[in-house]
Scaffold this motif. Structure first.
Motif, PDB file in Angstrom:
ATOM      1  N   GLY A  21       4.312  11.333   7.112  1.00 46.28           N
ATOM      2  CA  GLY A  21       3.558  11.699   6.230  1.00 46.28           C
ATOM      3  C   GLY A  21       3.193  10.744   5.141  1.00 46.28           C
ATOM      4  N   LEU A  22       4.343  10.205   4.674  1.00 47.85           N
ATOM      5  CA  LEU A  22       4.234   9.306   3.757  1.00 47.85           C
ATOM      6  C   LEU A  22       3.307   8.140   3.952  1.00 47.85           C
ATOM      7  CD1 LEU A  22       5.329   8.023   0.850  1.00 47.85           C
ATOM      8  CD2 LEU A  22       7.265   7.016   2.017  1.00 47.85           C
ATOM      9  N   GLY A  23       3.474   7.680   5.300  1.00 46.48           N
ATOM     10  CA  GLY A  23       2.848   6.401   6.030  1.00 46.48           C
ATOM     11  C   GLY A  23       1.270   6.910   5.952  1.00 46.48           C
ATOM     12  N   SER A  26       0.044   6.723   2.434  1.00 48.45           N
ATOM     13  CA  SER A  26      -0.290   5.218   2.008  1.00 48.45           C
ATOM     14  C   SER A  26      -1.248   4.573   2.680  1.00 48.45           C
ATOM     15  CB  SER A  26       1.254   4.571   2.484  1.00 48.45           C
ATOM     16  OG  SER A  26       2.341   4.894   1.842  1.00 48.45           O
ATOM     17  N   LEU A  27      -1.491   4.844   3.958  1.00 51.74           N
ATOM     18  CA  LEU A  27      -2.825   4.250   4.776  1.00 51.74           C
ATOM     19  C   LEU A  27      -3.960   4.643   3.815  1.00 51.74           C
ATOM     20  CD1 LEU A  27      -4.043   2.876   6.986  1.00 51.74           C
ATOM     21  CD2 LEU A  27      -3.950   5.048   8.322  1.00 51.74           C
ATOM     22  N   GLY A  34      -8.050  -1.312  -0.478  1.00 51.62           N
ATOM     23  CA  GLY A  34      -8.856  -2.213   0.089  1.00 51.62           C
ATOM     24  C   GLY A  34     -10.357  -2.155  -0.181  1.00 51.62           C
ATOM     25  N   ALA A  35     -10.943  -1.154  -0.053  1.00 51.13           N
ATOM     26  CA  ALA A  35     -12.458  -0.960  -0.332  1.00 51.13           C
ATOM     27  C   ALA A  35     -12.652  -1.279  -1.710  1.00 51.13           C
ATOM     28  CB  ALA A  35     -12.917   0.521  -0.038  1.00 51.13           C
ATOM     29  N   PHE A 171      -1.744  -4.912   4.524  1.00 45.55           N
ATOM     30  CA  PHE A 171      -1.646  -3.577   4.510  1.00 45.55           C
ATOM     31  C   PHE A 171      -0.673  -3.103   5.897  1.00 45.55           C
ATOM     32  CE2 PHE A 171      -5.343  -2.783   1.441  1.00 45.55           C
ATOM     33  CZ  PHE A 171      -4.447  -3.207   0.319  1.00 45.55           C
ATOM     34  N   ALA A 172      -1.105  -3.524   6.827  1.00 42.98           N
ATOM     35  CA  ALA A 172      -0.433  -2.975   8.088  1.00 42.98           C
ATOM     36  C   ALA A 172       1.046  -3.441   8.111  1.00 42.98           C
ATOM     37  CB  ALA A 172      -0.895  -3.621   9.300  1.00 42.98           C
ATOM     38  N   VAL A 173       1.506  -4.689   7.588  1.00 38.86           N
ATOM     39  CA  VAL A 173       2.975  -4.950   7.372  1.00 38.86           C
ATOM     40  C   VAL A 173       3.800  -4.093   6.369  1.00 38.86           C
ATOM     41  CG1 VAL A 173       4.418  -6.802   6.762  1.00 38.86           C
ATOM     42  CG2 VAL A 173       2.704  -7.287   7.822  1.00 38.86           C
ATOM     43  N   ALA A 174       2.839  -4.063   5.060  1.00 33.89           N
ATOM     44  CA  ALA A 174       3.302  -3.051   4.094  1.00 33.89           C
ATOM     45  C   ALA A 174       3.541  -1.583   4.447  1.00 33.89           C
ATOM     46  CB  ALA A 174       2.469  -3.140   2.901  1.00 33.89           C
TER      47      ALA A 174
END
Length: 479
Positions: A21-23, A26-27, A34-35, A171-174
């Motif tokens: 849920g946190l992920g 964050s996404l 990013g946008a 962002f994927a790594v983070a």
């Protein structure tokens, strides 16, 4: 498919679900950031290109106005077109060089017409067929003449692609690091919940030794924050209550079993006596009439004794149950008068025992059931008579201490051994195990006395030493 995913998600551990849920949150945040960053960077680069177009057109417009030709610095892959807009339709002037015009001239012509109509410089992004994306700018050189410049935007597009690619990777790594770190932190924080689940499973599987365990307080960590600490404390408190309840229940069951066994044992003797005297009475009625009255008297005595025992048991049961209709008829009565009446009855029944009474001259009135308080005093005096040798002095003292009335009944007998002092108020308990029931009673007198005192809001306590046994009755005085 969605239902399957939901069921699979619900089967995950709480820490994993919270981390996912946190992920997900964050996404969403990364996507918005990013946008916004991409939009800002594109606008920033576009504005720079617009400024560059404006500076270049200033010099080129001045050249056209002064010399009539397009002079000055030209940039690689830029396009330039000069239009005569004095008529209704913009007319393209011949370019200075063949490379000044793109293959698709329509967007430039359209922009020149718009500038002529509006009278202000016009900026627009357009896709020129065969060449790609461009930024167009149209400005008036002089009345009736418009310069349209086109600068390529492929540099901006390449920069934005690299920026978006970098953002996706970063962002994927983070996100992966955040989910894993969050899962580990949540698992560490939820360790107390796992301990609770393990302990609860142990209790549910009837492994009652688990209830003696307590959730550990790990050194150097709070164990999930104040909320989890409160839950840990509440769980440990619950376990302590369970332990206490189980201990109380086990003790109560043990007392009940002992009480049933003792009651059965106590009732068996008078019942056997009643049966035996009934047989003797039947025999005497047929063969020895002169013995019939004696057997009948013994039969009645045993029945009366059994009746007293049953009355005491019923009284104790009703007091233990705290019934609304408990056998108490409360009214205002004088405790001093009751003590003197009990002492007079004791002297009449035991003339061989010296009895001294000390009481205040004024009445000591309190709200009580006189019959039951008299029963308390009679039981304590009878206990002193039964368990002491003949001729043992007995004293009764009635006093007032603050908000309580106190009655002390003391005998100068051998006293009660220390091992027996905590048990003398237990039902059917006898200090002298070898004492016969005819002399020692049923073992309910002190239990009845204590229960009746408690029903009145008072207490009965024992203080014994060699050569003395002191029973103290305290009763509350009306406020």
């Amino acid at each position: 498919m969605i239902d399957k995913l939901r069921r699979a998600f619900r089967r995950l551990r709480l820490g994993t679900r919270l981390a996912l849920g946190l992920g997900a949150l964050s996404l969403v945040v990364f996507t918005v950031v990013g946008a916004a960053l991409t939009t800002y960077m594109r606008d920033y680069l576009t504005n720079q290109l617009d400024d560059q177009l404006g500076l270049a057109q200033i010099a080129q417009s001045k050249s056209i106005a002064e010399t009539g030709t397009l002079q000055g610095k030209k940039y690689y892959r830029w396009y330039y077109a000069v239009y005569d807009v004095s008529g209704r339709v913009p007319e393209l002037r011949s370019p200075e060089e063949n490379g000044d015009l793109p293959p698709d001239i329509a967007p430039l012509t359209s922009l020149a017409g718009k500038q002529a109509a509006d009278g202000t410089e016009v900026l627009r992004s357009a896709h020129l067929a065969g060449t790609g994306g461009y930024r167009l700018r149209a400005c008036a050189v002089k009345p009736g003449v418009v310069l349209v410049s086109a600068a390529p935007t492929d540099g901006i597009d390449a920069t934005m692609r690299r920026l978006i690619g970098f953002q996706v990777v970063a962002f994927a790594v983070a996100l992966a690091v955040l989910v894993e770190f969050g899962r580990r932190m949540l698992r560490r924080g939820l360790n107390p919940l796992s301990d609770m689940a393990h302990t609860a499973h142990g209790i549910a599987s009837h492994d009652l030794t688990e209830s003696a365990a307590r959730l550990p307080i790990r050194a150097g960590e709070r164990g999930g924050g104040p909320e989890v600490e409160e839950l840990r404390t509440a769980f440990n408190t619950m376990l302590e209550h369970i332990d206490d309840s189980l201990a109380v229940r086990a003790e109560a069951e043990q007392r009940l079993r002992r009480f049933v066994a003792d009651a059965s044992h106590e009732l068996r003797t008078p019942l056997m006596s009643v049966r035996g005297y009934a047989d003797l009475f039947q025999y005497a009625a047929a063969n020895a009439p002169e013995e019939r009255d004696r057997h009948l008297a013994r039969l009645r005595a045993e029945a009366a004794r059994m009746g007293v025992l049953l009355d005491d048991l019923l009284l104790l049961a009703r007091l233990d149950a705290a019934e609304v209709d408990a056998p108490l008829r409360l009214r205002e009565a004088d405790l001093v008068g009751l003590a003197e009446e009990a002492s007079a009855a004791f002297r009449a029944g035991h003339p061989d025992r010296p009895l001294s009474v000390t009481s205040p001259q004024d009445p000591l009135v309190l709200r009580m059931d006189p019959h039951r308080i008299r029963q308390v005093l009679d039981n304590l005096l009878t206990n002193a008579a039964v368990h002491t040798p003949a001729g043992t002095p007995v004293s009764v003292e009635v006093t007032r201490q603050r908000n309580t009335a106190v009655v002390r009944i003391e005998d100068a007998g051998p006293g009660i051994p220390p091992a027996d002092r905590e048990k003398v108020f237990d039902r059917f308990y006898r200090v002298d195990k070898a004492r016969t029931r005819d002399r020692g009673g049923s073992g309910l007198g002190l239990s009845v006395a204590r229960s009746l005192a408690h029903a009145h809001g008072g207490t009965v306590t024992l203080d014994s030493r060699p050569g003395s046994a002191l029973f103290t009755v305290t009763l509350p005085l009306p406020g």
